[in-house]
Design a protein around this motif. Structure first.
Motif, PDB file in Angstrom:
ATOM      1  N   ARG A  31       0.844  -1.198   0.000  1.00 51.49           N
ATOM      2  CA  ARG A  31       0.000   0.000   0.000  1.00 51.49           C
ATOM      3  C   ARG A  31       0.880   1.249   0.000  1.00 51.49           C
ATOM      4  N   VAL A  32       0.292   2.390  -0.362  1.00 48.56           N
ATOM      5  CA  VAL A  32       1.063   3.642  -0.411  1.00 48.56           C
ATOM      6  C   VAL A  32       0.584   4.653   0.623  1.00 48.56           C
ATOM      7  N   GLY A  33      -0.279   4.216   1.546  1.00 52.55           N
ATOM      8  CA  GLY A  33      -0.650   5.063   2.669  1.00 52.55           C
ATOM      9  C   GLY A  33      -1.859   5.948   2.428  1.00 52.55           C
ATOM     10  N   ALA A  34      -2.099   6.794   3.413  1.00 53.14           N
ATOM     11  CA  ALA A  34      -3.229   7.718   3.389  1.00 53.14           C
ATOM     12  C   ALA A  34      -2.812   9.035   2.745  1.00 53.14           C
ATOM     13  N   PRO A  35      -3.776   9.863   2.323  1.00 52.69           N
ATOM     14  CA  PRO A  35      -3.413  11.161   1.730  1.00 52.69           C
ATOM     15  C   PRO A  35      -2.627  12.022   2.708  1.00 52.69           C
ATOM     16  N   LEU A  36      -1.680  12.784   2.179  1.00 49.97           N
ATOM     17  CA  LEU A  36      -0.912  13.717   2.998  1.00 49.97           C
ATOM     18  C   LEU A  36      -1.814  14.852   3.455  1.00 49.97           C
ATOM     19  N   ILE A  37      -1.362  15.582   4.474  1.00 53.76           N
ATOM     20  CA  ILE A  37      -2.214  16.640   5.031  1.00 53.76           C
ATOM     21  C   ILE A  37      -2.384  17.820   4.085  1.00 53.76           C
ATOM     22  N   CYS A  38      -1.635  17.832   2.964  1.00 54.21           N
ATOM     23  CA  CYS A  38      -1.736  18.945   2.008  1.00 54.21           C
ATOM     24  C   CYS A  38      -2.712  18.651   0.869  1.00 54.21           C
ATOM     25  N   CYS A  39      -3.267  17.446   0.804  1.00 54.80           N
ATOM     26  CA  CYS A  39      -4.096  17.117  -0.361  1.00 54.80           C
ATOM     27  C   CYS A  39      -5.167  16.088  -0.017  1.00 54.80           C
TER      28      CYS A  39
END
Length: 710
Positions: free
Chosen positions: A486-494
């Protein structure tokens, strides 16, 4: 029963007993002292949610659910302000480091090829304050040579300290920087320079002589070339309309009081910072238009996922600075006070191709704590280490496998195995021994390779997903997340959302998880492509709230905790003659697990009913197999031998069945390439993504042979 045991099994009985006793006695103290329970809670928590409660999204990080972040330091809203802030905070600390070449010699290989081997010295550092002086002088010198604010200036250069000094000089004086990969072909560079109309170009002496010289007559606007090396270059054979300067002479020009005291035009957040030309995996390179606020937003999101980033960290820089992953990583390191030591893929480790046997590679000398890598490099490390494990004696190999498998089981549960880490000390030393976190980007990382890095290098691997068009920002896995693939959750900027792709069979109603094309929105999404009408570009759009979005062309699946998994790519889909759809990227990703394969490109024609493949085989594994079969000859002869093609194909089919590829997805024929695919060959990008068009043209004869036309 004991009499029937082999010797290695008998010898390992005490080891098994010791590991069991150690695990029982140490688990509870370790569990509570290391905060394992809180880490496990973090790993299992919901990381992102749909802001509208709908399966297609948009999904946002729960850590920034109400509004998206666009800045980490209040008021520092342009790249020059970030650098000023870093100099103010970390003035006398080390900033950029470079190793001097002590000597070099040519070494002839058994096959007759000549490799240049280097002996390098220790890292020599400049401080933040010293870097600021160089930035001031070089920027002032460029202005004295006629470079104007808001007019583009180009850099075509390898990753090195002078690249970052050039970039910071341009950011400070509002000179938009046009970047090109050092491996980009001459015609592609000439196209980009002409498209942007640059008058000033920064490059290296080697690239100037080997790539630029022949195409300079095709670039009429170019007036000044600055080379970064400390040596003299003959100007014979260059167009008379172009002046050639050394970087040192430009800095000396800029240090003159009448130039240094000129007024500086500083940028604002909406000003153009970079036009980044892509590596052109799908044809002619495109210039992505990036403003200051885009890069700052993207870095804000990325840095939030790297705990403890700061002056205690040392980052090893060797990926292309013309790639958005490396550029944002290095600017972030400068901002947070980290040291950056420069390297290259040819000098990275003691075993690297340009390091003379017995001398030290860059990782051994630098001992970095942070490292970015593309999956291709991690795959190589994995296969090299595992190949050496196979050469160990029986007891050593059994011990290694015991420790590896034990730690693998612990990591799958979210725990660690500190005792086993002692056994991996030599492996860790390949990258200096101090790496605390690795960031993978550019392409999907296989679960097997991710686990290998977790186990042998004893550090988390943050797998990221982003594109040049989103400033490299999209998602990154959290340090506490011990899942793979997996590539994780969205960053806090997007944020991201899914869009149905009916042709590929992906919809937001899919079970158990919604799937579809990934769209990324936020302040990190760039302004489009240079000299391309935004309204006519279907890749970008602005929503009803005025937010910019980019349609990635990648297909994702959203897990219940809000993390993303990349499952396909629209451009890799081929429809076979019988109507079946084959995702070439999916096939390649699956078959890279084959021990005989270093790299693979799957290929299919729509007027044919089966898939074929080109393979760069693992030389050590294939040579050993050839010896078993009684096949002798040069490496090229071994690769071209029909029996070896059949053996590799047999191995491909076995792996394909194990991972349950569909029958029509499995390559029916294979061509073995004796030459590896590197950016220098033009067959892969600098991030080691396949250039399908170039690969097709390169292997056209073999395609016709495998499809029965010749």
């Amino acid at each position: 029963m004991i009499l029937n045991m082999d010797l290695s099994t008998l010898l390992l009985l005490p080891v098994h007993l010791f590991v069991w006793l150690y695990s029982v006695l140490s688990f509870l103290p370790w569990y509570f002292l290391t905060g394992a329970s809180s880490k496990k809670i973090l790993a299992k928590r919901i990381k992102a949610k749909s802001i509208k409660g709908q399966s297609e999204g948009p999904y946002r990080s729960v850590d920034r659910f109400e509004t998206l972040a666009y800045m980490d330091f209040p008021g520092k809203d342009t790249l020059d302000k970030l650098f000023d802030y870093a100099v103010e905070r970390f003035g006398r600390e080390h900033c950029l480091g470079t190793r001097a070449v002590l000597s070099e010699e040519n070494e002839t290989q058994p096959n007759g090829k000549v490799f240049k081997k280097l002996i390098l010295g220790d890292y020599k550092w400049i401080t933040y304050e010293e870097m600021e002086v160089e930035v001031n002088h070089f920027g002032s010198g460029l202005a004295a040579l006629g470079q104007q604010p808001r007019n583009t200036i180009a850099i075509f250069c390898e990753t090195r300290a002078e690249w970052m000094i050039t970039a910071q000089s341009c950011f400070r004086r509002n000179f938009p920087l046009v970047t090109f990969y050092a491996t980009l072909g001459e015609d592609a560079v000439a196209f980009g320079l002409n498209e942007c109309g640059v008058t000033h170009l920064v490059t290296s002496a080697e690239l100037l002589e080997t790539k630029l010289k022949s195409v300079l007559p095709q670039i009429p606007n170019l007036k000044h070339i600055i080379y970064v090396d400390n040596k003299s270059i003959s100007t014979a054979g260059y167009p008379e309309t172009i002046q050639i300067h050394s970087m040192q002479s430009v800095k000396e020009l800029g240090a003159k009081p009448e130039n240094l005291n000129r007024e500086i035009v500083r940028p604002i957040p909406s000003d153009l910072a970079v036009i980044m030309y892509t590596s052109g995996s799908t044809g002619r390179p495109k210039g992505v238009v990036i403003v200051h606020s885009n890069l700052i937003a993207g870095m804000t999101g990325q840095c939030e996922r790297i705990p403890g980033l700061g002056p205690k960290d040392t980052y090893i820089a060797y990926l292309p600075l013309a790639h958005v992953l490396e550029l944002t990583a290095e600017i972030s390191c400068v901002t947070y006070g980290c040291r950056i030591g420069y390297s290259s893929p040819q000098t990275l480790s003691d075993q690297s191709t340009k390091i003379k046997k017995g001398s030290k590679g860059d990782c051994t000398v630098l001992k970095p704590t942070l490292m970015a890598a593309v999956p291709e490099i991690m795959d190589r490390i994995n296969k090299n280490v595992m190949s050496k494990v196979q050469e160990m004696n029986c007891v050593q190999r059994t011990l290694f496998n015991l420790a590896y498998n034990y730690k693998l089981e612990q990591i799958k549960k979210g725990y660690d195995a500190p005792l086993c880490n002692i056994l991996f000390k030599k492996v860790r030393a390949l990258l200096g021994g101090n790496v605390r976190m690795m960031l993978s980007g550019g392409a999907p990382l296989s679960s097997a390779t991710q686990r290998f890095m977790n186990i042998c290098f004893c550090c988390p691997v943050g797998q990221g997903y982003g594109l040049t068009e989103t400033c490299g920002a999209g998602t990154i896995t959290e340090v506490a997340d011990y899942s793979t693939g997996r590539v994780g959750a969205p960053l806090i900027c997007c944020e991201f959302k899914l869009r149905d792709w009916a042709e590929g069979g992906y919809t937001k109603q899919d079970k158990p998880h919604p799937r579809g094309e990934i769209l990324i929105g936020g302040p990190n999404v760039t302004k489009g492509y240079y000299k391309t009408d935004f309204s006519k570009n279907n890749d970008f759009f602005v929503d009803e709230n005025g937010q910019q979005w980019f349609c990635t062309g990648d297909v994702g699946e959203v897990h219940t905790d809000g993390c993303l998994q990349i499952v396909d790519r629209k451009k890799d889909l081929v429809k076979l003659q019988a109507g079946e759809y084959v995702s070439l990227g999916k096939v390649e990703s699956a078959l890279k697990n084959c021990s005989l394969i270093d790299n693979i490109c799957a290929y299919a024609n729509s007027d044919q009913n089966y898939v074929i493949s080109f393979v760069v085989p693992n030389q050590k594994q294939l040579t050993a197999m050839a010896n078993q079969k009684g096949i002798v000859g040069t490496w090229e002869e071994i690769c071209n031998h029909p029996i070896m093609e059949m053996e590799v194909l047999k191995e491909i089919k076995n792996v394909a069945k194990t991972i349950k590829l569909q029958r029509f997805e499995i390559p029916v024929k294979v061509h073995l390439s004796p030459e590896p695919w590197t950016p220098e060959t033009g067959l892969v990008t600098d991030a080691f993504k396949l250039k399908r068009k170039e690969l097709k043209n390169h292997y056209l004869h073999d395609i016709e042979r495998m499809y029965g036309r010749k």
